[in-house]
Design an enzyme around this catalytic site. Structure first.
Site, PDB file in Angstrom:
ATOM      1  N   ASN A   1       0.958  -1.110  -0.108  1.00  0.00           N
ATOM      2  CA  ASN A   1      -0.106   0.213  -0.019  1.00  0.00           C
ATOM      3  C   ASN A   1       0.797   1.177   0.146  1.00  0.00           C
ATOM      4  O   ASN A   1       2.063   1.008  -0.108  1.00  0.00           O
ATOM      5  CB  ASN A   1      -0.915   0.019   1.121  1.00  0.00           C
ATOM      6  CG  ASN A   1      -0.203  -0.107   2.402  1.00  0.00           C
ATOM      7  OD1 ASN A   1       0.534   0.779   2.820  1.00  0.00           O
ATOM      8  ND2 ASN A   1      -0.427  -1.216   3.340  1.00  0.00           N
TER       9      ASN A   1
ATOM     10  N   ILE B   1      -1.768  -7.694  13.919  1.00  0.00           N
ATOM     11  CA  ILE B   1      -0.659  -7.328  15.064  1.00  0.00           C
ATOM     12  C   ILE B   1      -0.890  -6.882  16.413  1.00  0.00           C
ATOM     13  O   ILE B   1      -0.856  -7.228  17.471  1.00  0.00           O
ATOM     14  CB  ILE B   1       0.549  -6.667  14.573  1.00  0.00           C
ATOM     15  CG1 ILE B   1       0.993  -7.672  13.232  1.00  0.00           C
ATOM     16  CG2 ILE B   1       1.593  -6.347  15.345  1.00  0.00           C
ATOM     17  CD1 ILE B   1       1.945  -6.848  12.142  1.00  0.00           C
TER      18      ILE B   1
HETATM   19  O1  PMT Z   1       2.650   6.076   6.685  1.00  0.00           O
HETATM   20  P1  PMT Z   1       2.205   7.118   6.249  1.00  0.00           P
HETATM   21  O2  PMT Z   1       2.323   7.523   4.872  1.00  0.00           O
HETATM   22  O3  PMT Z   1       2.511   8.628   6.906  1.00  0.00           O
HETATM   23  O4  PMT Z   1       0.614   7.290   6.499  1.00  0.00           O
HETATM   24  C1  PMT Z   1       0.181   6.889   7.857  1.00  0.00           C
HETATM   25  C2  PMT Z   1      -0.850   6.094   7.870  1.00  0.00           C
HETATM   26  C3  PMT Z   1      -2.024   6.750   7.111  1.00  0.00           C
HETATM   27  C4  PMT Z   1      -0.525   4.943   7.297  1.00  0.00           C
HETATM   28  C5  PMT Z   1      -1.573   6.073   9.492  1.00  0.00           C
HETATM   29  O5  PMT Z   1      -1.612   7.113  10.049  1.00  0.00           O
HETATM   30  C6  PMT Z   1      -2.491   5.078   9.777  1.00  0.00           C
HETATM   31  O6  PMT Z   1      -3.669   5.354   9.696  1.00  0.00           O
HETATM   32  N1  PMT Z   1      -1.995   3.784   9.854  1.00  0.00           N
HETATM   33  C7  PMT Z   1      -2.881   2.652   9.936  1.00  0.00           C
HETATM   34  C8  PMT Z   1      -3.318   2.309   8.656  1.00  0.00           C
HETATM   35  C9  PMT Z   1      -4.203   0.917   8.977  1.00  0.00           C
HETATM   36  O7  PMT Z   1      -3.901   0.119   8.052  1.00  0.00           O
HETATM   37  O8  PMT Z   1      -5.196   1.109   9.451  1.00  0.00           O
HETATM   38  P2  PMT Z   1      -6.273  -0.181   9.404  1.00  0.00           P
HETATM   39  O9  PMT Z   1      -7.573   0.497  10.019  1.00  0.00           O
HETATM   40  O10 PMT Z   1      -6.193  -0.850   8.442  1.00  0.00           O
HETATM   41  O11 PMT Z   1      -5.743  -0.943  10.748  1.00  0.00           O
HETATM   42  C10 PMT Z   1      -6.234  -0.693  12.184  1.00  0.00           C
HETATM   43  C11 PMT Z   1      -5.001  -1.044  13.136  1.00  0.00           C
HETATM   44  O12 PMT Z   1      -4.557  -2.180  13.048  1.00  0.00           O
HETATM   45  C12 PMT Z   1      -3.780   0.077  12.710  1.00  0.00           C
HETATM   46  O13 PMT Z   1      -3.285   0.359  13.979  1.00  0.00           O
HETATM   47  C13 PMT Z   1      -3.246  -1.143  12.226  1.00  0.00           C
HETATM   48  O14 PMT Z   1      -1.704  -0.886  12.314  1.00  0.00           O
HETATM   49  C14 PMT Z   1      -3.357  -2.545  12.849  1.00  0.00           C
HETATM   50  N2  PMT Z   1      -3.287  -3.688  12.100  1.00  0.00           N
HETATM   51  C15 PMT Z   1      -3.886  -3.974  10.872  1.00  0.00           C
HETATM   52  C16 PMT Z   1      -3.862  -5.093  10.229  1.00  0.00           C
HETATM   53  C17 PMT Z   1      -2.989  -5.967  10.853  1.00  0.00           C
HETATM   54  N3  PMT Z   1      -3.021  -7.178  10.204  1.00  0.00           N
HETATM   55  N4  PMT Z   1      -2.276  -5.919  11.932  1.00  0.00           N
HETATM   56  C18 PMT Z   1      -2.613  -4.798  12.357  1.00  0.00           C
HETATM   57  O15 PMT Z   1      -1.929  -4.283  13.555  1.00  0.00           O
END
Ligand code: PMT
Length: 403
Positions: free
Chosen positions: A210, A308
């Site tokens: 991504n 994670i």
């Molecule tokens: O890296 P940049 O370009 O500065 O951009 C920042 C960002 C937009 C990536 C950051 O601010 C952000 O929003 N990160 C989370 C992105 C994300 O994948 O969100 P999610 O809604 O899909 O996941 C929710 C949470 O679960 C997140 O804390 C993610 O790290 C965590 N996760 C998700 C899937 C997975 N398999 N394991 C996880 O730990």
């Protein structure tokens, strides 16, 4: 002493019998989490060997101003810029005189001239030398210029005299050195931060990923270090240079990110998941490059990656305070709230990624910090500024939770 975590202390040692105590002082500063580099005057080496101090500090000792080898590595100007604090213990009458006269006739006086860091002196000398009006004039002048005097103490001296001029004990000096630093919001805490994307390979040359640049996570790591934390940054593949004083572990896939996150998690106080982890990965990775066939449509079979942040939040023992991010394009707060509950998090940072000026790969961001019973909106700012605000807010919630 927690204030010393990650602080860079340049310990200057001058010639005096109290130099032997600098070994214990080095040990105490290191033990409190400081990075200690040592500069000795030639006279100091008559009292204690550089080798002893090298072993205790874990770094070569700097001895001479004109040392081509040192200048090729960390030269005197770099050392002067590197230090958060210069502590000279013991500070002899001769050193104090040369320093107050503005001389730069050895490495230590030159560093003191070249640095912007605060300077502390722990005088150590015979009581008559300390009382001498010329020494008193010198220390008065240095104090007026902003140099901090730590001591001296009063008592029996190595020469048999009694009176003022004893160097303070190493324990007291280490405490006073710690007091020179503001108490950071995360002082003494161990913080893990995930950042960047993951890459899930399809074959040796292709992967699913991504647009995460890592900027948000790296900015958080820098802000956490500045707040006094010791930080492990678990980073997916990005082009950024890790902030200094951060222990950066580079990973590629979600599974690697999980393993790096769980490694040492028992000692982690605060876990912040800013990484954009791929939710799915190809069910199998082709050994060789997948060749183009005749079919118009190619189907990929994917399997779910481990979550994670949910795994960390679900730990039954020594669970760290856990903060996630939620990257959403609509109903941002609503989806963030449901992730907060579903993943068992303490806090979640709701990030509207529908606006290209903020979120993925931009320099700015705007977020809302969501807890079970509150929401705090942090308006658009650079990711570095926003990271500082987030760290302050997260630290407040963390400390509230440990009361
Ligand atoms: O890296 P940049 O370009 O500065 O951009 C920042 C960002 C937009 C990536 C950051 O601010 C952000 O929003 N990160 C989370 C992105 C994300 O994948 O969100 P999610 O809604 O899909 O996941 C929710 C949470 O679960 C997140 O804390 C993610 O790290 C965590 N996760 C998700 C899937 C997975 N398999 N394991 C996880 O730990």
């Amino acid at each position: 002493m927690q204030r010393l975590t990650n602080r860079r202390i340049l310990l200057g040692i001058t010639g005096g019998i109290a130099a032997y105590k600098s070994a214990e002082l080095t040990r105490l500063l290191k033990g409190a989490g400081a990075d200690v580099r040592i500069v000795m005057t030639p006279a100091a080496t008559e009292f204690i060997t550089p080798l002893t101090l090298q072993a205790l500090s874990g770094h070569p000792v700097h001895l001479q101003l004109l040392d081509p080898e040192a200048e090729a590595g960390m030269g005197h100007i770099e050392l002067a810029k590197w230090a958060d604090l210069i502590l000279i213990a013991p500070a002899s009458a001769d050193f104090i005189a040369r320093f107050s006269a503005g001389m730069g006739d050895d490495l230590l006086t030159t560093l003191c001239l070249a640095t912007d860091a605060p300077i502390c002196l722990a005088p150590a000398m015979n009581q008559a030398m300390w009382r001498d009006p010329r020494t008193q004039d010198n220390v008065r002048q240095l104090s007026a210029q902003g140099v901090t005097l730590l001591g001296p103490g009063v008592g029996a001296q190595a020469c048999g005299d009694t009176g003022p001029g004893r160097m303070l004990e190493p324990e007291e000096l280490a405490e006073l050195a710690a007091e020179q630093f503001e108490h950071g919001a995360l002082s003494g805490l161990r913080v893990f931060i995930t950042a960047g994307p993951t890459r899930e390979p399809l074959d040796p040359v292709r992967y699913i990923s991504n647009h995460s640049s890592g900027k948000m996570g790296y900015a958080l790591a820098e802000a956490a270090v500045d707040a006094g934390a010791s930080v492990k940054l678990i980073s997916g593949p990005v082009t950024l240079t890790p902030p200094s004083r951060v222990d950066c572990v580079q990973v590629e896939t979600a599974e690697e990110m999980l393993a790096a996150s769980l490694d040492g998690i028992a000692g982690c106080d605060l876990f912040i998941a800013a990484a954009a982890v791929a939710d799915y990965r190809p069910i199998s990775v082709a050994e060789h490059k997948i060749k183009k066939g005749n079919e118009e449509i190619m189907e990929l079979r994917l399997t779910k990656n481990p979550d994670i942040v949910a795994t960390v939040a679900g730990l039954s023992e020594q669970r760290p305070y856990t903060v996630g991010f939620a990257a959403e394009t609509r109903d941002v707060i609503g989806y963030a709230r449901s992730k907060l509950a579903r993943k068992g998090l303490d806090l979640i940072v709701a990030n509207d990624v529908s606006n290209p000026d903020i979120g993925f790969n931009s320099d700015d961001n705007a977020v809302t910090l969501v807890s079970a019973d509150d929401e705090v909106a942090l308006p658009q700012a650079s990711k570095r500024q926003l990271a500082r605000q987030l760290i302050e807010q997260i630290a407040q919630h963390y400390h509230q939770s440990t009361k």
